[in-house]
Design an enzyme around this catalytic site. Structure first.
Site, PDB file in Angstrom:
ATOM      1  N   ASP A   1      -0.215   5.054   0.759  1.00  0.00           N
ATOM      2  CA  ASP A   1      -0.464   6.124   1.724  1.00  0.00           C
ATOM      3  C   ASP A   1      -0.260   5.661   3.161  1.00  0.00           C
ATOM      4  O   ASP A   1      -0.912   4.723   3.627  1.00  0.00           O
ATOM      5  CB  ASP A   1      -1.896   6.652   1.563  1.00  0.00           C
ATOM      6  CG  ASP A   1      -2.124   7.282   0.199  1.00  0.00           C
ATOM      7  OD1 ASP A   1      -1.134   7.576  -0.488  1.00  0.00           O
ATOM      8  OD2 ASP A   1      -3.295   7.471  -0.179  1.00  0.00           O
TER       9      ASP A   1
ATOM     10  N   ASP B   1       0.864  -1.173   0.000  1.00  0.00           N
ATOM     11  CA  ASP B   1       0.000   0.000   0.000  1.00  0.00           C
ATOM     12  C   ASP B   1       0.906   1.230   0.000  1.00  0.00           C
ATOM     13  O   ASP B   1       2.069   1.158   0.412  1.00  0.00           O
ATOM     14  CB  ASP B   1      -0.889  -0.030   1.249  1.00  0.00           C
ATOM     15  CG  ASP B   1      -1.638   1.272   1.470  1.00  0.00           C
ATOM     16  OD1 ASP B   1      -2.355   1.708   0.558  1.00  0.00           O
ATOM     17  OD2 ASP B   1      -1.483   1.862   2.562  1.00  0.00           O
TER      18      ASP B   1
END
Length: 312
Positions: A67, A65
């Site tokens: 963010d 991922d």
């Protein structure tokens, strides 16, 4: 006459006590060492954790991922800041982006309403602009606002997979163009991200499919694994958000990175590994991950779009 015979009775007594004390201390020390050695010999051998990532395993890959996992804050907010600097929109929109970014950093979690608002704002901002223009600007924005926000600890994890000869992918709800730039700058294999519709190389202001978020990420990873011949049981996934539990659950090596409260709790319950780089504390490991259920199923619409976009 004994060796102590010439001493006065009092001196002989004190010396004798010193000798006894020294002998007793030496004996106690020897006994302690012997007991410790016996305990260590009798103790069962601890299980040795297998080497991971496994060097040369071409059927394994890592999915990160973006963010708050690879980078502090949300990529789309940093993108908005850079676009404002280049007069793509006015102060009112900038204030909204600033508020969303502040909320994200303080809360440390992805709120669907905030993320949708930010996505819609970004789509309206880029409508009518050329894809090539945004890619060029995205390179500059990375240098200005993103490069210094990469978590060194997460970057090292990604590099470990690369050093082992494995492929490493970003999987993010951020625009695929932005994600691709970040992946390239970090030396990663590539990126799966949200695809904005373009006609003739110009953005229409609409999405193709849906944002690559939550369950859509898991579908994207499944689709990519099937296309690339990967074994998900040998793959790893990394995220900070409970929204990514579906993605983390389909790989054999799930990691919670800088986790939100719900993901931290879930990770502890499942025995997933945990890394937290937000406070500078030494990374803590929680259990050894068990292999998760896997499969090489065809992905949904968002996954298909993401893989198609990557190959264009």
């Amino acid at each position: 006459m004994s060796a102590l015979g010439w001493l006065t009775p009092r001196r002989r007594s004190a010396t004798a006590r010193s000798v006894l004390a020294g002998e007793a201390a030496a004996e106690a020390a020897r006994k302690s060492v012997q007991e410790q050695a016996a305990e260590e010999a009798a103790a069962p051998e601890e299980a040795v954790e297998p080497q991971f990532p496994v060097v040369g395993d071409v059927h394994a890959a890592a999915f990160f991922d973006l963010d708050n996992t690879v980078m502090q804050g949300a990529a789309i907010f940093h993108l908005g800041r850079g676009l404002y600097k280049r007069h793509f929109f006015q102060k009112r929109e900038l204030a909204r982006f600033a508020w969303q970014q502040t909320w994200f950093r303080l809360a440390g979690v992805e709120d669907p309403a905030h993320m949708e608002d930010a996505r819609n704002s970004a789509l309206s901002i880029v409508k009518g602009h050329r894809v090539s223009e945004l890619m060029s600007i995205g390179e500059e924005i990375y240098d200005e606002y993103m490069a210094e926000r990469i978590w060194p600890g997460t970057r090292a994890l990604a590099q470990a997979h690369l050093d082992a000869g494995q492929r490493v992918w970003l999987v993010t709800a951020a625009p695929v163009e932005t994600a691709t730039i970040i992946a390239r700058r970090l030396g990663l294999t590539g990126a799966l991200g949200t695809v904005a519709e373009s006609v003739g190389g110009i953005y229409t202001g609409r999405l193709v499919g849906e944002p690559l978020h939550g369950p859509a990420k898991a579908e994207a990873v499944r689709a990519l694994a099937a296309a690339e011949g990967l074994d998900l049981a040998r793959c790893a996934a990394y995220s900070d958000s409970s929204n990514d539990i579906p993605m983390l659950s389909i790989v054999g090596h799930p990691y919670a990175i800088n986790p939100d409260t719900r993901l931290r709790k879930h990770a502890r319950e499942q025995g997933w590994r945990l890394r937290d780089y937000r406070t500078g504390r030494k990374a803590a490991k929680v259990g050894i991950p068990a292999a998760a259920g896997v499969g090489a199923l065809a992905g949904g619409a968002a996954a298909a779009v993401a893989v198609h976009r990557r190959r264009r």
